[in-house]
Design an enzyme around this catalytic site. Sequence first.
Site, short mmCIF file in Angstrom:
data_model
loop_
_atom_site.label_atom_id
_atom_site.label_comp_id
_atom_site.label_asym_id
_atom_site.label_seq_id
_atom_site.Cartn_x
_atom_site.Cartn_y
_atom_site.Cartn_z
N CYS A 53 0.83 -1.21 0.00
CA CYS A 53 0.00 0.00 0.00
C CYS A 53 0.87 1.27 0.00
O CYS A 53 0.55 2.25 -0.67
CB CYS A 53 -0.93 0.02 1.22
SG CYS A 53 -2.01 -1.41 1.31
N ARG A 136 -7.89 -4.48 -3.11
CA ARG A 136 -7.46 -3.31 -3.88
C ARG A 136 -8.46 -3.10 -5.02
O ARG A 136 -8.31 -3.66 -6.10
CB ARG A 136 -6.04 -3.54 -4.44
CG ARG A 136 -5.02 -3.76 -3.36
CD ARG A 136 -3.63 -4.00 -3.88
NE ARG A 136 -2.83 -4.62 -2.84
CZ ARG A 136 -2.29 -3.98 -1.79
NH1 ARG A 136 -2.41 -2.67 -1.71
NH2 ARG A 136 -1.63 -4.63 -0.87
C1 BEZ Z 1 0.59 -4.58 1.86
O1 BEZ Z 1 1.80 -4.77 1.89
O2 BEZ Z 1 0.12 -3.51 1.45
C2 BEZ Z 1 -0.33 -5.66 2.31
C3 BEZ Z 1 0.00 -6.96 2.03
C4 BEZ Z 1 -0.83 -7.97 2.46
C5 BEZ Z 1 -1.99 -7.66 3.17
C6 BEZ Z 1 -2.33 -6.34 3.42
C7 BEZ Z 1 -1.49 -5.33 2.99
#
Ligand code: BEZ
Length: 237
Positions: A53, A136
């Site tokens: 993110c 997402r």
């Molecule tokens: C992230 O790195 O943005 C992420 C990865 C897995 C689950 C939630 C967020």
Amino acid sequence: MEEVNQVVSMPRIGDQAPEFKAKTTQGVINYPSDYKGSWTILFSHPADFTPVCTSEFMAFATMEQQFEDANCKLVGLSVDGLYSHIAWLRNIKEKIEYKGMKNVEVKFPLIEDITMDVAKMYGMIQPNEDTTKAVRAVFYVDPKGVIRTIIYYPLSVGRNFDELYRVLIALKTTDEFDVATPADWRPGDDVIVPPAGSCNTAETRMKGKESGVECIDWFFCTKKIDKETVLKTVLKK
Ligand code: BEZ
């Protein structure tokens, strides 16, 4: 893993974007009514202070002006609270240097949705992926508040922001020129003209009588629109 199969109603392409009022890092917004006359991209991310993110927010914030120049405003959402959002965005600006991006300020609003009301309304919570985090999701909403494209990615895969921009420009081009865009289209590439029968006969087209139109087959006709014409028309509109 136990499968969760609730029947949920999710907005679809062509629907009016469901309305909501929410607190954001830029104040309260009424969506989509505050954005009448602009395109918007409403997108969700799973959680603040996570690496994928963070990379996405840095990429999107770096491209914000490019989207603005195409009359498109960005609106983010996660099920975190406002103070988490503020702390995370400050951390990004003050501490994170990644792929040549640094001091990145996220100026677009980031919605707090701790109740998950908005995320659920937009089908951003997909329980077999995660029951407490939004996937997402990317919703393109046009200046009349109509959903025009929906793209979903799982938690583990970061989005391609050049593709998100390409889709915006393609949508605006199809609207402005009444055409469709083929695979991998970019401004300057040939566009697809409406199916034969909608304005001209296949025979006329195949004989090359329609000016500027070339047919690969009776159902597959293209024409040129140069890059400058596309960009002049779709930017700032
Ligand atoms: C992230 O790195 O943005 C992420 C990865 C897995 C689950 C939630 C967020």
